[in-house]
Design a protein around this motif. Structure first.
Motif, PDB file in Angstrom:
ATOM      1  N   LYS A  66      24.965  38.378 -46.915  1.00 34.97           N
ATOM      2  CA  LYS A  66      26.133  37.891 -47.463  1.00 34.97           C
ATOM      3  C   LYS A  66      26.520  38.851 -48.551  1.00 34.97           C
ATOM      4  CE  LYS A  66      28.536  33.796 -49.118  1.00 34.97           C
ATOM      5  NZ  LYS A  66      29.524  34.386 -50.034  1.00 34.97           N
ATOM      6  N   GLU A  67      25.831  39.247 -49.508  1.00 34.55           N
ATOM      7  CA  GLU A  67      26.164  40.149 -50.430  1.00 34.55           C
ATOM      8  C   GLU A  67      26.741  41.268 -50.053  1.00 34.55           C
ATOM      9  OE1 GLU A  67      24.268  42.228 -54.453  1.00 34.55           O
ATOM     10  OE2 GLU A  67      22.907  40.971 -53.048  1.00 34.55           O
ATOM     11  N   ASP A  69      30.051  40.953 -48.464  1.00 33.27           N
ATOM     12  CA  ASP A  69      31.010  40.555 -49.365  1.00 33.27           C
ATOM     13  C   ASP A  69      31.382  42.059 -50.168  1.00 33.27           C
ATOM     14  OD1 ASP A  69      31.138  38.188 -48.851  1.00 33.27           O
ATOM     15  OD2 ASP A  69      30.049  37.498 -50.576  1.00 33.27           O
ATOM     16  N   ARG A 103      33.603  44.328 -47.733  1.00 29.85           N
ATOM     17  CA  ARG A 103      34.836  43.865 -47.872  1.00 29.85           C
ATOM     18  C   ARG A 103      35.580  44.258 -48.901  1.00 29.85           C
ATOM     19  NH1 ARG A 103      33.878  38.974 -46.724  1.00 29.85           N
ATOM     20  NH2 ARG A 103      34.112  37.785 -48.649  1.00 29.85           N
ATOM     21  N   LYS A 104      35.166  43.975 -50.086  1.00 22.18           N
ATOM     22  CA  LYS A 104      35.634  44.345 -51.160  1.00 22.18           C
ATOM     23  C   LYS A 104      36.019  45.981 -51.399  1.00 22.18           C
ATOM     24  CE  LYS A 104      33.880  40.717 -54.104  1.00 22.18           C
ATOM     25  NZ  LYS A 104      32.993  40.405 -54.925  1.00 22.18           N
ATOM     26  N   ALA A 133      33.125  35.385 -43.047  1.00 20.87           N
ATOM     27  CA  ALA A 133      33.185  36.741 -43.313  1.00 20.87           C
ATOM     28  C   ALA A 133      33.708  37.443 -41.965  1.00 20.87           C
ATOM     29  CB  ALA A 133      31.796  37.216 -43.691  1.00 20.87           C
TER      30      ALA A 133
END
Length: 674
Positions: free
Chosen positions: A37-38, A41, A44-45, A78
């Motif tokens: 997940k990290e 994320d 994506r950023k 996500a």
């Protein structure tokens, strides 16, 4: 009809292979993030930032890899977000089929998992795509769904702002300009509140477009410039390109050809960088029209034909219509009427396809004049009749439009004042907050300074008092030492001298006097010794433990040397470095002296072992002899032992006496220095 396209399999495979190849070029090691997940994320950023910077190919690489990770990890939310980002990237690249494909996949995930925000974002993106592609019916269908979603969203969210903006677009397309402005200004309020500069710029563009329609060209140009400045600052070159095209339109319409040409050339550089065929076609059209108005017909023909050649790959009917009109009018200006005819006829045909009454009116008028110049009077009359029919219809439409424009103009001016007041209020709030922050900071600094000054004053007073007490104590100690030595010491010394002189007389004369004199001598000698110890203890020159140890060694030698007792005096650690106050130093020395005296007088020892040891913040004393020892329980009147225990108690020290008949005596003391 479903708003999403299904792409052909070959196109999908080509895209995925492209993404897979590009992924290998990504230098960042995303595998360093062990948590899936990290990792997703973070990617994506990073990709969103690439989209903002218009680094589209890099963005596609990162998003594609993030999509692979999120799919494998079953992170549905996500995965939906990554599919949406891919759609956005392909929209920027003008690859609309690809954008719709990924948008459709994202929508499926949003519906399956009931992700309301994702569904809203997808619909907003779909509207933007349809709007770009010139598909108003499909765009209107999306608007209907967005209106249903709006009440369920946060009133100050970015999504609600975008919906207001797109509803404004829809109202503008329906010529409901007042309603369009109302929605645009609502959206502008939200974006200013959210400090969303990119969408604030988009609203400026939309406001300017309505103002152009309502004839407020100067105000429109002002909004377009504000938008261009924002997009330049944000380095959003795609939006900047579109805005430059809008500015070109206004300069050209107002006859400011030099400014229009400068903006055209700036836009052409960006369009060529992105290989944006649509924008390049539009720019060539403008260059052709600019040179046409300057009556530089060869240059005008070159650019207009370039635009026409590129229009086939753009699939924009409105743009093709304008190019054909431009070529027809250019050839009419050159009096090449035969060459003008096919372009003017194409202009009319395209206008009829879109049922654009104003364009039909313009095309029929041009064809009537052109056919008349060619002496085709029947055709000229036919086109003149067509012109009359559509002119009357266009007049009625224009009248209704004029009323709407006047109302829109009034509402625009009203809303502009509100926005100006909003910005002014924000500036005043900002200034007020800044003043409050400055006041608080000043108050804190002032209080800190007061506290610092108070601390310094108190500390200075305390140091002055301590110094004053120390000076007074030093004076007192010096005076006491001097008085003890000069007055009492001298008196006792004289007693001792007189007693020795009396003892030197013949012994038989008076035995009682002789005996008394012996007592005087002994006691005066003891007083002198004690007095010497007191004088030594209070003398400031002997304030260190090192001085005390030296005196202990001197005393040991004075007592044991004449009696032939062998002794050792050992030091462990660094006892001389310890600090003892005057009372402890005095008691410690007298305890040691008592222990050595007792050993010399009563133990009948041959050897005495003395040890001083420093451990942490404690001083250890050990005095051991190899003498006859004694039974401690049998000693009832021993002042020496009692004195040692009392002195140890006064110092807060621990003392132990180990002895037995025939086994010698050991005295051990542990003295804390703190």
């Amino acid at each position: 009809m479903n708003i999403y396209y299904c792409r052909k399999k070959c196109l999908v495979l080509t895209m995925l292979l492209y993404a897979g190849c590009c992924i290998n070029a990504q230098e960042t090691d995303w595998n360093k993030f062990k948590n899936a997940k990290e990792r997703v994320d973070t990617m994506r950023k990073y990709s969103i930032n690439l989209l903002k910077l218009q680094r589209l190919d890099e963005a596609v690489i990162v998003i594609s890899k993030a999509l692979s990770f999120s799919t494998k990890a079953s992170l549905d939310s996500a995965t939906g977000a990554n599919l949406y980002l891919l759609a956005s990237a392909y929209r920027y690249k003008a690859m609309y089929d690809s954008a719709f494909y990924f948008l459709g996949k994202a929508k499926e995930i949003g519906i399956q998992n009931k992700l309301v925000n994702l569904q809203t974002t997808i619909e907003i993106e779909a509207y933007g795509l349809y709007n770009r592609m010139g598909k108003p019916d499909s765009a209107d269908a999306v608007i209907g769904r967005l209106k249903e979603m709006l009440p369920n969203l946060d009133s100050n969210s970015r999504e609600s702002g975008k919906i207001e903006m797109y509803i404004g677009h829809s109202e503008k397309h329906k010529a409901k300009y007042t309603s369009a402005l109302d929605h645009y200004f609502k959206a502008l309020h939200k974006f200013i509140y959210l400090k969303d500069s990119a969408n604030e710029g988009n609203i400026y563009v939309s406001l300017a477009n309505v103002l152009v329609i309502t004839g407020q060209l100067d105000n429109a140009l002002n909004y377009h410039r504000q938008a261009a400045a924002l997009f330049t600052r944000l380095n959003r070159r795609v939006e900047l390109l579109n805005e430059l095209e809008n500015i070109i339109d206004l300069y050209y319409t107002s006859g400011r050809l030099d400014s229009a040409e400068a903006s055209v050339k700036r836009a052409l550089v960006i369009a060529e960088q992105f290989n944006d065929k649509s924008s390049q076609t539009y720019i060539y059209l403008h260059l052709g029209n600019i040179y046409k108005r300057r009556k530089k017909f060869p240059e005008s023909e070159t650019y207009l034909l370039k635009a026409l050649a590129m229009s086939g790959s753009v699939n924009d009917e409105t743009l093709t219509l304008e190019i054909n009109q431009g070529l027809g009018e250019m050839y009419m200006s050159e009096k090449q009427f035969a060459k003008a005819t096919p372009y003017l006829e194409k202009h009319l045909a395209l206008a009829k396809q879109t049922n654009n009454r104003e364009e039909i009116t313009e095309a029929s008028w041009n064809l009537s004049d052109n056919e008349y110049a060619l002496h085709h009077y029947a055709k000229a009359y036919e086109y003149k009749n067509l012109y009359s029919i559509y002119r009357d219809s266009a007049f009625q439409e224009s009248s209704a439009k004029s009323i709407a424009e006047m109302e829109a103009k009034y509402q625009a001016e009203k809303k502009e004042k509100e926005i100006a007041l909003l910005k002014k209020d924000q500036q005043l709030d900002k200034l007020s907050l800044q003043k409050q922050a400055n006041f608080r900071a000043g108050a804190v600094i002032f209080l800190l300074l007061l506290l610092l000054i108070a601390f310094l004053l108190v500390n200075r007073y305390r140091i002055a008092q301590q110094t004053k007490r120390l000076i007074e104590m030093e004076k007192m100690r010096n005076g006491l030492a001097r008085d003890l030595h000069d007055d009492i010491g001298s008196t006792i010394t004289s007693i001792n001298i007189m007693s020795r002189m009396s003892l030197q007389q013949p012994a038989g004369q008076d035995s009682m006097i002789f005996s008394s004199m012996h007592k005087i001598q002994d006691r005066s000698a003891a007083i002198m010794e004690s007095l010497g110890d007191i004088v030594w203890a209070i003398n400031p020159q002997n304030d260190t433990v090192e001085q005390m140890i030296c005196r202990m060694k001197e005393f040991t030698e004075e007592i044991l040397g004449p009696q032939g007792i062998q002794y050792t005096f050992n030091e462990e650690g660094n006892p001389a470095s310890l600090a003892l106050d005057i009372k402890k130093r005095k008691d410690f020395y007298l305890l040691f002296k008592e222990a050595v005296n007792n050993a010399a007088k009563y133990s009948q020892c041959k050897n005495l072992f003395i040890q001083l040891r420093q451990e942490a913040q404690s001083l250890f004393l050990s005095v051991k002899d190899d003498g006859i020892g004694f039974d401690e329980t049998a000693v009832t009147n021993g002042n020496g032992l009692r004195n040692m225990r009392e002195r140890a108690a006064a110092m807060g020290a621990k003392i132990s006496i180990n002895t037995a008949p025939g086994k010698g005596t050991g005295i051990f003391a542990e003295v804390p220095t703190t």
